[in-house]
Enzyme design. Sequence first.
Site, PDB file in Angstrom:
ATOM      1  N   ALA A 145       0.849  -1.186   0.000  1.00 25.30           N
ATOM      2  CA  ALA A 145       0.000   0.000   0.000  1.00 25.30           C
ATOM      3  C   ALA A 145       0.883   1.235   0.000  1.00 25.30           C
ATOM      4  CB  ALA A 145      -0.915   0.003   1.225  1.00 25.30           C
ATOM      5  N   GLY A 146       0.371   2.304  -0.576  1.00 23.33           N
ATOM      6  CA  GLY A 146       1.126   3.551  -0.619  1.00 23.33           C
ATOM      7  C   GLY A 146       0.200   4.716  -0.855  1.00 23.33           C
ATOM      8  N   THR A 147       0.785   5.866  -1.160  1.00 23.50           N
ATOM      9  CA  THR A 147      -0.021   7.068  -1.367  1.00 23.50           C
ATOM     10  C   THR A 147      -0.915   6.937  -2.590  1.00 23.50           C
ATOM     11  OG1 THR A 147       1.832   8.039  -2.589  1.00 23.50           O
ATOM     12  CG2 THR A 147       1.662   8.573  -0.252  1.00 23.50           C
ATOM     13  N   LYS A 159      -3.454   0.751  -3.524  1.00 24.26           N
ATOM     14  CA  LYS A 159      -3.012  -0.580  -3.113  1.00 24.26           C
ATOM     15  C   LYS A 159      -2.776  -1.476  -4.313  1.00 24.26           C
ATOM     16  CE  LYS A 159      -4.987  -0.846   1.504  1.00 24.26           C
ATOM     17  NZ  LYS A 159      -5.903  -1.577   2.402  1.00 24.26           N
ATOM     18  N   ASP A 204      11.882   7.325 -12.130  1.00 25.88           N
ATOM     19  CA  ASP A 204      11.772   6.805 -10.762  1.00 25.88           C
ATOM     20  C   ASP A 204      12.324   5.379 -10.680  1.00 25.88           C
ATOM     21  OD1 ASP A 204      11.232   7.006  -8.073  1.00 25.88           O
ATOM     22  OD2 ASP A 204       9.146   6.373  -8.246  1.00 25.88           O
TER      23      ASP A 204
END
Length: 431
Positions: free
Chosen positions: A35-37, A40, A174
């Site tokens: 999960a992150g900003t 999910k 990234d």
Amino acid sequence: MASNSILTLGPFKHRKDLTRESVLSTYQIIGYIAAGTYGKVYKAKLKNTASAEQLFAIKKFKSDNHSSNRSHHNHDINGNEIVHYTGISQSAIREMSLCRELNNKNITKLVDIILENKSIYMIFEFCEHDLLQIIHYHSHPEVKPIPQATVKSLIWQILNGVTFLHQNWIFHRDLKPANIMVSSSGVVKIGDLGLARKFNNPLQSLYTGDKVVVTIWYRAPELLLGARHYTPAIDLWAVGCILAELLSLRPIFKGEEAKIDINNKKSVPFQKNQFQKIVEVLGTPSMKNWPALNKYPEFISFQQQLTTNYPPNLVNWYKMIGSSNKQCLELLKGLLEYDPLVRLTADNALVHPYFLELPKVQENAFEGLNLKYPKRRIYTDDNDIISNQAINQNFKRHGGAYDDQHNNSNNNTNNSLNANNANNVPRKRAR
């Protein structure tokens, strides 16, 4: 005529919604991976097909939203949170548009996109491993370093994927271990194109669109110096950092990020500590090895804040980590050149002598390994997609009318990710 068209639009959309396949009608959710900003990522498999064992990664984006009714603490009279959806995030749009067009064995393959109940689901092929997980596994004292043949295959495949992106006028922006997937058969898949962008004909400067790109430890020096215009060379610097991390099992430039002032988000601070970590290994850059150094916006900050003149130390660093392959060191030097005009390009790096000497590059990075990497940790205490499906069924029953009360009743679902789990290093952006 126009009025009749408007009147019939609602029933048409309702009929369309009834025939559209939902996520849960097509896929069985096994659990969530990370999960992150952004939202999910779930592990799933197909339902009711002969290839039921084929696995997928379902990336569910959070909708861009904002709460209203602030005078009532963002809740209605029943205590339910009031949320207004404002659209799709820029990174989600970029990732969807780029992934639909890209087809390369070293880029994660997008299988499908599903829009359901104001949520976007991107369906990718599933990869059991990523470089962050592999590095973490080998960092245990009882485990040996990553074999040279494995490192060589992983880096060559990364460069092959990056070459494909650059040939199609795309830079990733990234690249880091958490965004490099590896399949069970040892095939590298570059993932997470949320910050990727076409660079052949941008409508505005790259800096205007995204002032901060690339995770700090993998950020090229020209970006740290505030470059308004930059090239695909930023991706090659990140690949160099990844190579160093595969060799040493720790980030080569592990600096601390200076955060942007929340009261002045237009101003990006000079990353003194990160640049300090770089010069300690590579030496202090000068006009001799980087002629355009004084042209960068943060050059004055660099001169004023980094006053110590460091000698080049990469060779000593390479010996200290126990590496001895001379061609691997030369490749690392070429990827970590200060001057982006001198830095190796992806296609040139692919034919570097390091990849031509024995052992030969293997298509399967795990070829000859006498170990098996642990599978991804799967978390099953999450019902976010299940809740969303229940909302969608309620949506259809009401002829397309959105049931806010039903939606808000699911906002307290516990979706916490165990960040301290030793078997799977948590990451903010993971596939």
